[in-house]
Design a protein around this motif. Sequence first.
Motif, PDB file in Angstrom:
ATOM      1  N   MET A  55      -1.529   4.147   9.400  1.00  0.00           N
ATOM      2  CA  MET A  55      -1.737   4.079  10.845  1.00  0.00           C
ATOM      3  C   MET A  55      -2.889   3.112  11.162  1.00  0.00           C
ATOM      4  O   MET A  55      -2.822   2.341  12.112  1.00  0.00           O
ATOM      5  N   ALA A  56      -3.932   3.155  10.325  1.00  0.00           N
ATOM      6  CA  ALA A  56      -5.087   2.288  10.570  1.00  0.00           C
ATOM      7  C   ALA A  56      -4.786   0.838  10.220  1.00  0.00           C
ATOM      8  O   ALA A  56      -5.282  -0.087  10.864  1.00  0.00           O
ATOM      9  N   ALA A  57      -3.968   0.634   9.177  1.00  0.00           N
ATOM     10  CA  ALA A  57      -3.714  -0.736   8.704  1.00  0.00           C
ATOM     11  C   ALA A  57      -2.567  -1.392   9.457  1.00  0.00           C
ATOM     12  O   ALA A  57      -2.268  -2.561   9.230  1.00  0.00           O
ATOM     13  N   SER A  58      -1.919  -0.649  10.337  1.00  0.00           N
ATOM     14  CA  SER A  58      -0.730  -1.192  10.990  1.00  0.00           C
ATOM     15  C   SER A  58      -1.050  -2.446  11.795  1.00  0.00           C
ATOM     16  O   SER A  58      -0.210  -3.326  11.947  1.00  0.00           O
ATOM     17  N   GLY A  59      -2.296  -2.528  12.277  1.00  0.00           N
ATOM     18  CA  GLY A  59      -2.678  -3.711  13.031  1.00  0.00           C
ATOM     19  C   GLY A  59      -2.583  -4.970  12.195  1.00  0.00           C
ATOM     20  O   GLY A  59      -2.310  -6.053  12.708  1.00  0.00           O
ATOM     21  N   GLN A  60      -2.814  -4.831  10.885  1.00  0.00           N
ATOM     22  CA  GLN A  60      -2.734  -6.000  10.015  1.00  0.00           C
ATOM     23  C   GLN A  60      -1.308  -6.256   9.533  1.00  0.00           C
ATOM     24  O   GLN A  60      -0.825  -7.381   9.528  1.00  0.00           O
TER      25      GLN A  60
ATOM     26  N   GLY B  91       8.836  -9.944   7.819  1.00  0.00           N
ATOM     27  CA  GLY B  91       9.559  -9.175   6.805  1.00  0.00           C
ATOM     28  C   GLY B  91       9.114  -7.724   6.780  1.00  0.00           C
ATOM     29  O   GLY B  91       9.935  -6.801   6.740  1.00  0.00           O
ATOM     30  N   PHE B  92       7.815  -7.498   6.808  1.00  0.00           N
ATOM     31  CA  PHE B  92       7.290  -6.130   6.836  1.00  0.00           C
ATOM     32  C   PHE B  92       7.753  -5.418   8.104  1.00  0.00           C
ATOM     33  O   PHE B  92       8.180  -4.265   8.078  1.00  0.00           O
TER      34      PHE B  92
ATOM     35  N   GLY C 286       5.018  -0.868   3.943  1.00  0.00           N
ATOM     36  CA  GLY C 286       4.723  -2.146   3.300  1.00  0.00           C
ATOM     37  C   GLY C 286       5.774  -2.424   2.251  1.00  0.00           C
ATOM     38  O   GLY C 286       6.653  -3.246   2.441  1.00  0.00           O
ATOM     39  N   HIS C 287       5.709  -1.702   1.157  1.00  0.00           N
ATOM     40  CA  HIS C 287       6.739  -1.846   0.128  1.00  0.00           C
ATOM     41  C   HIS C 287       7.371  -0.499  -0.197  1.00  0.00           C
ATOM     42  O   HIS C 287       6.762   0.553  -0.036  1.00  0.00           O
ATOM     43  N   ARG C 288       8.582  -0.561  -0.680  1.00  0.00           N
ATOM     44  CA  ARG C 288       9.354   0.611  -1.069  1.00  0.00           C
ATOM     45  C   ARG C 288       8.662   1.357  -2.206  1.00  0.00           C
ATOM     46  O   ARG C 288       8.048   0.732  -3.079  1.00  0.00           O
TER      47      ARG C 288
END
Lengths: 382, 325
Positions: free
Chosen positions: A262-267, A301-302, A327-329
């Motif tokens: 949730m915090a990293a979603s901005g990036q 892509g993400f 991000g990744h599976r």
Amino acid sequence: MTRRPILNLNLGPSAVDPSLWRRDDDRAGYFLSGGYFADIASIADSGALDAVFLADVPGLWLEPRHGFPEAHEPTVLAGDILAATERIGLVLTISTTYSEPEDVARRLATLERLSPGRVSWNAVTTAQRAPLANFGRSEVPARADRYAQADRFIVRASEHFRTILAALGAPGERGPRVYQAGGSAEGIELAARHAEAVFCSTLLKSYAQDYVRRIRAAEHRHGRRPGDVKVLPGLSVFGGSTDADARARLETASRAALPHFMAASGQLLAVDLGRFDPAVPLGEEDIASIVAESEARATIGFRDSFVAALRAHGGRIDRTVAAVGFGHRHVAGSAATVARFIREWVDEGAADGFNLSFPNLPDDLEWFVAEVVPILRPAGDP
Amino acid sequence: MGAPRRLHLALGLTGAQSLELAVARRLDPRPLRTISFTAIGVDRLRGPVGVAAPDPFVLVAHLRRRIPDAALVGVAAPVTDHPYNLARKVLSADHLTRGLGGVVVTGDDHYASEVGRGDDAEEAVEDALRALPRVWQTWRPDAVVADVGRRIFADTSRIRRADHHGRSTIDGPGTLPASPQGTPVLIRHLAHGEAPGTAPVDILLTPDRAWSPDGPARLDGAPGSADRFILTSVDGITATAGRLADRIGGLVDEPDAAGILVTLPDLPGAEVPAVVSSLPARLAGAFAVGTGDTLRGRLGLGVPPDLLVGAPPAFGPAGGERGPS
């Protein structure tokens, strides 16, 4: 026909447990002096993996409070890793937005001359904002402009690469081996023109199969043979002696990962998901707003892969992250289960292999090499 | 009277010679530890090299595995690439050698002039010399706390912006913590007749007076604290390690210098490893042998002053992703 899956290891610190620096007596020095990277690459080398991958952003884009950032200049670190390993390939990232083609060509040609055939260049256009201020710029160029420049950059760097390599005593016809990372339309076109492989984020198998079809169509448009561009999604592997053990590891990790996501979603997505409750289903209107807000700056892509997975899980962020990762599976299971997952995606046209990451290095990698690789590559299978 | 002061000895290898060392089947690593440092990529300092110029810092990283504990310095012409990228390369190589690294900065990039640049080389050099140490100092030496109990890797309040505004603009911070030796050793190469500029450096590398057809470089106005090394070459003789050692041994009378950096003649590729490995032993006793864990220590250089006193912190209280301020 059963194809041999390509197995690369993501060696970038962003893909590993940020607490790793605490595991060694010399702590931070183990990373800074290159010991960590050489040791992990050596395990991958002896375990018959195909390549290790170094991500890079030319700027300190995450605050390094709890862990080590992507830090070393990747071509210099690659020079060290090549000397410490025997055979394994090395895929290193260099931005086409913040570098000069002549300099990149010189670095790649030097690596090629030191250890022929082992180094590939992950040519990225760098969507993050952190590098801007290190290069006297104020705005990230628009995606179309970044990719147009990347195309010119790769062509020019390839010409220089051949010239320099010939002058260094290793003449040849081909330019550097290029990887591409990106799921946007522009990224796929760039990959089809230049790349031997693409890194991608594909959280769902159906999404991955569709992505592979788009790559194959782009190959055809650019006169390349089907399968020339290998498709390598990221895969985070949670292994265990039993499926239950592995799933328990994953559940613990997923609970911890949700607030981080949730915090990293901005990036990752260029849109802050903090305004949503992860346990409340998002409606189609909310999802449309995420897509619209993120269009200009997201790593497409993400973004697209996440949105597809979100829809498949009833619009609930928490269930999406728990089921497939972010991000990744991710995959969790015993060696047999992990091998079956990899085999299934490759056999069903969802991937040519994977860019693997592990939550706990080197232990998880040693497990993978000892338990999973022999299932995927039985003795006598090249 | 005390014993006469002994010069430091540094060897300069071209890119091609360095490559020969890097790919040699056999290489005795011990002798190169007995000289003060080896400079990689000196062809940029002594004439047109065409495009046959491998990247010196990639070579340093590779060679440090072949020659552990030897000090390895790369030569860079900051004309084709941005100084932020150069700062990263030099600092990575310095960390990999555990503080035995540095950079020789020169405006003489013949490769750069071939690709149509280099007109403002002196300005680019001056800018890079000011920018590099600022980027290297953005992480204060005490920024990495590695506090296991508190799970803190770095005290990010101790990471600062580079705040460099010159020909280039670099906000920073750098991507790596500070070097084990404070900052990598910063060496400025002066071509014949080139003024030393005003950027502080650790070492000025000047042309050889005795051998120079153009007279000494203009040293008036040079930053006062820099040591001077003399760049000289032993071209024009049939190279064997013995003859080279005789010739180099004869250079120790150079006045008014802390050291000499000797470049070698063109050698058949296959002979490079043997000559380079045997040369320092033949010169033992003629030159100063620095001791210390870092190149600064071996050269007796002090810790550079903090250039970023009062610079703004790189991270605000909230942390997160950084963009331009």
